[in-house]
Design an enzyme around this catalytic site. Sequence first.
Site, PDB file in Angstrom:
ATOM      1  N   SER A 114      51.054  37.787  55.700  1.00 21.75           N
ATOM      2  CA  SER A 114      52.040  38.359  54.974  1.00 21.75           C
ATOM      3  C   SER A 114      51.629  38.800  53.492  1.00 21.75           C
ATOM      4  O   SER A 114      50.802  37.867  53.016  1.00 21.75           O
ATOM      5  CB  SER A 114      53.460  37.574  55.261  1.00 21.75           C
ATOM      6  OG  SER A 114      54.515  38.452  54.504  1.00 21.75           O
ATOM      7  N   TYR A 141      59.112  30.216  54.283  1.00 20.09           N
ATOM      8  CA  TYR A 141      58.196  31.377  54.953  1.00 20.09           C
ATOM      9  C   TYR A 141      56.979  31.634  53.695  1.00 20.09           C
ATOM     10  O   TYR A 141      55.698  31.567  54.233  1.00 20.09           O
ATOM     11  CB  TYR A 141      59.143  32.817  54.869  1.00 20.09           C
ATOM     12  CG  TYR A 141      58.185  34.006  55.651  1.00 20.09           C
ATOM     13  CD1 TYR A 141      58.364  34.106  56.901  1.00 20.09           C
ATOM     14  CD2 TYR A 141      57.946  34.889  54.851  1.00 20.09           C
ATOM     15  CE1 TYR A 141      57.746  35.012  57.508  1.00 20.09           C
ATOM     16  CE2 TYR A 141      56.878  35.992  55.350  1.00 20.09           C
ATOM     17  CZ  TYR A 141      56.984  35.966  56.956  1.00 20.09           C
ATOM     18  OH  TYR A 141      56.299  37.147  57.255  1.00 20.09           O
TER      19      TYR A 141
HETATM   20  P1  NAD Z   1      59.167  39.640  66.087  1.00 19.13           P
HETATM   21  O1  NAD Z   1      60.540  38.708  65.930  1.00 19.13           O
HETATM   22  O2  NAD Z   1      59.064  40.898  66.650  1.00 19.13           O
HETATM   23  O3  NAD Z   1      57.953  38.752  66.885  1.00 19.13           O
HETATM   24  C1  NAD Z   1      57.668  37.187  66.631  1.00 19.13           C
HETATM   25  C2  NAD Z   1      57.182  36.849  67.980  1.00 19.13           C
HETATM   26  O4  NAD Z   1      57.060  35.512  67.772  1.00 19.13           O
HETATM   27  C3  NAD Z   1      58.039  37.040  69.326  1.00 19.13           C
HETATM   28  O5  NAD Z   1      57.414  37.267  70.354  1.00 19.13           O
HETATM   29  C4  NAD Z   1      58.874  35.671  69.401  1.00 19.13           C
HETATM   30  O6  NAD Z   1      59.292  35.356  70.705  1.00 19.13           O
HETATM   31  C5  NAD Z   1      57.633  34.728  69.241  1.00 19.13           C
HETATM   32  N1  NAD Z   1      57.986  33.476  68.778  1.00 19.13           N
HETATM   33  C6  NAD Z   1      59.139  32.940  67.707  1.00 19.13           C
HETATM   34  N2  NAD Z   1      59.114  31.350  67.790  1.00 19.13           N
HETATM   35  C7  NAD Z   1      58.179  31.192  68.459  1.00 19.13           C
HETATM   36  C8  NAD Z   1      58.072  30.143  69.084  1.00 19.13           C
HETATM   37  N3  NAD Z   1      58.505  28.666  68.693  1.00 19.13           N
HETATM   38  N4  NAD Z   1      56.786  29.909  70.056  1.00 19.13           N
HETATM   39  C9  NAD Z   1      56.094  30.918  70.464  1.00 19.13           C
HETATM   40  N5  NAD Z   1      56.574  32.115  70.094  1.00 19.13           N
HETATM   41  C10 NAD Z   1      57.509  32.228  69.252  1.00 19.13           C
HETATM   42  O7  NAD Z   1      58.364  39.480  64.677  1.00 19.13           O
HETATM   43  P2  NAD Z   1      57.118  40.266  63.920  1.00 19.13           P
HETATM   44  O8  NAD Z   1      57.756  41.044  62.836  1.00 19.13           O
HETATM   45  O9  NAD Z   1      56.452  41.294  64.960  1.00 19.13           O
HETATM   46  O10 NAD Z   1      56.281  39.071  63.213  1.00 19.13           O
HETATM   47  C11 NAD Z   1      55.100  38.650  63.701  1.00 19.13           C
HETATM   48  C12 NAD Z   1      54.354  38.077  62.745  1.00 19.13           C
HETATM   49  O11 NAD Z   1      54.130  38.942  61.535  1.00 19.13           O
HETATM   50  C13 NAD Z   1      55.037  36.953  62.160  1.00 19.13           C
HETATM   51  O12 NAD Z   1      54.069  36.103  61.910  1.00 19.13           O
HETATM   52  C14 NAD Z   1      55.731  37.564  60.896  1.00 19.13           C
HETATM   53  O13 NAD Z   1      55.780  36.594  59.883  1.00 19.13           O
HETATM   54  C15 NAD Z   1      54.615  38.378  60.648  1.00 19.13           C
HETATM   55  N6  NAD Z   1      54.959  39.456  59.400  1.00 19.13           N
HETATM   56  C16 NAD Z   1      55.962  40.293  59.911  1.00 19.13           C
HETATM   57  C17 NAD Z   1      56.421  41.138  58.970  1.00 19.13           C
HETATM   58  C18 NAD Z   1      57.579  42.084  59.246  1.00 19.13           C
HETATM   59  O14 NAD Z   1      57.559  43.037  58.323  1.00 19.13           O
HETATM   60  N7  NAD Z   1      57.867  42.327  60.288  1.00 19.13           N
HETATM   61  C19 NAD Z   1      55.795  41.343  57.780  1.00 19.13           C
HETATM   62  C20 NAD Z   1      54.736  40.398  57.502  1.00 19.13           C
HETATM   63  C21 NAD Z   1      54.105  39.526  58.309  1.00 19.13           C
END
Ligand code: NAD
Length: 261
Positions: free
Chosen positions: A143, A156
């Site tokens: 991130s 985070y």
């Molecule tokens: P999201 O909530 O759409 O997806 C998260 C996924 O993780 C889902 O499939 C959920 O079921 C799974 N998950 C959560 N807890 C879990 C567990 N205990 N065991 C197994 N699976 C689990 O979120 P996203 O935005 O797609 O995030 C994905 C990654 O990208 C994360 O690591 C997040 O920190 C990172 N990220 C997101 C953003 C953003 O702006 N959306 C920015 C930077 C980084």
Amino acid sequence: MSLANKTAVVTGSTSGIGLAIARTFARDGANVVINGFGDAAAIEAERAGIEAEFGVKAAYSAADMTKPDEIAVMIAEAEARFGSVDVLVNNAGIQFVAPIEEFPVDKWNAILAINLSAAFHAIRAAVPGMKARKWGRIINTASAHSLVASPYKAAYVTAKHGLAGLTKTVALELATFGVTANCISPGYVWTPLVEKQIPETMQARGLTREQVIHDVLLQAQPTKQFVTVEQVAALALFLCGDAAAQITGANLSVDGGWTAE
Ligand code: NAD
């Protein structure tokens, strides 16, 4: 198709960025293991849809990323079923927003487990096979918060900075084995993870929904646009190709200029 006959495990791929990465890899010929929580029928429809649309094999692992044993089983089952785990994307993640003195201890523990320790456990399990085959790609969804901090996101920011350090260490250990390890560091991507933190941020900062979107989220991004899941997935696919064989230990920003400031 750079990923034909290869297998990719993408954690946290029932939603958002992970789902886009799994679908992009499948389109490029990989067999994929999807993982994460959600409605069982919806997950099965997604899994079967990937097989039908892209002509690859797709499996689902319900492994909980807070549980080291389940993570090891996820990797072992993928190897048994498909013969190898060639690409590992540590992507599962959760967020929680609160001032440090009110930050719930259980949220701290869960975020450190899912966003950081799960990657350690999955890498640990997948690396022996990658080393033996002299090929592998480890991609960690970090991130912008692996590079800079924001208030109210203690767990985070800590986990993502840790993930960046883990990535560099693994890259050095595997540098002569044909295995690369990199972070992709998105800025704000419009996914359920971002939508869910809007009410918490409204409360923590005393703002309206519109103010959170424009004055907090997009405020951080000079382009004033959200990153798309497809843009993140395209970089992940690039990292799997031969053109990226010398990219290792890198932390690649896809953040609309956020961390340039
Ligand atoms: P999201 O909530 O759409 O997806 C998260 C996924 O993780 C889902 O499939 C959920 O079921 C799974 N998950 C959560 N807890 C879990 C567990 N205990 N065991 C197994 N699976 C689990 O979120 P996203 O935005 O797609 O995030 C994905 C990654 O990208 C994360 O690591 C997040 O920190 C990172 N990220 C997101 C953003 C953003 O702006 N959306 C920015 C930077 C980084």
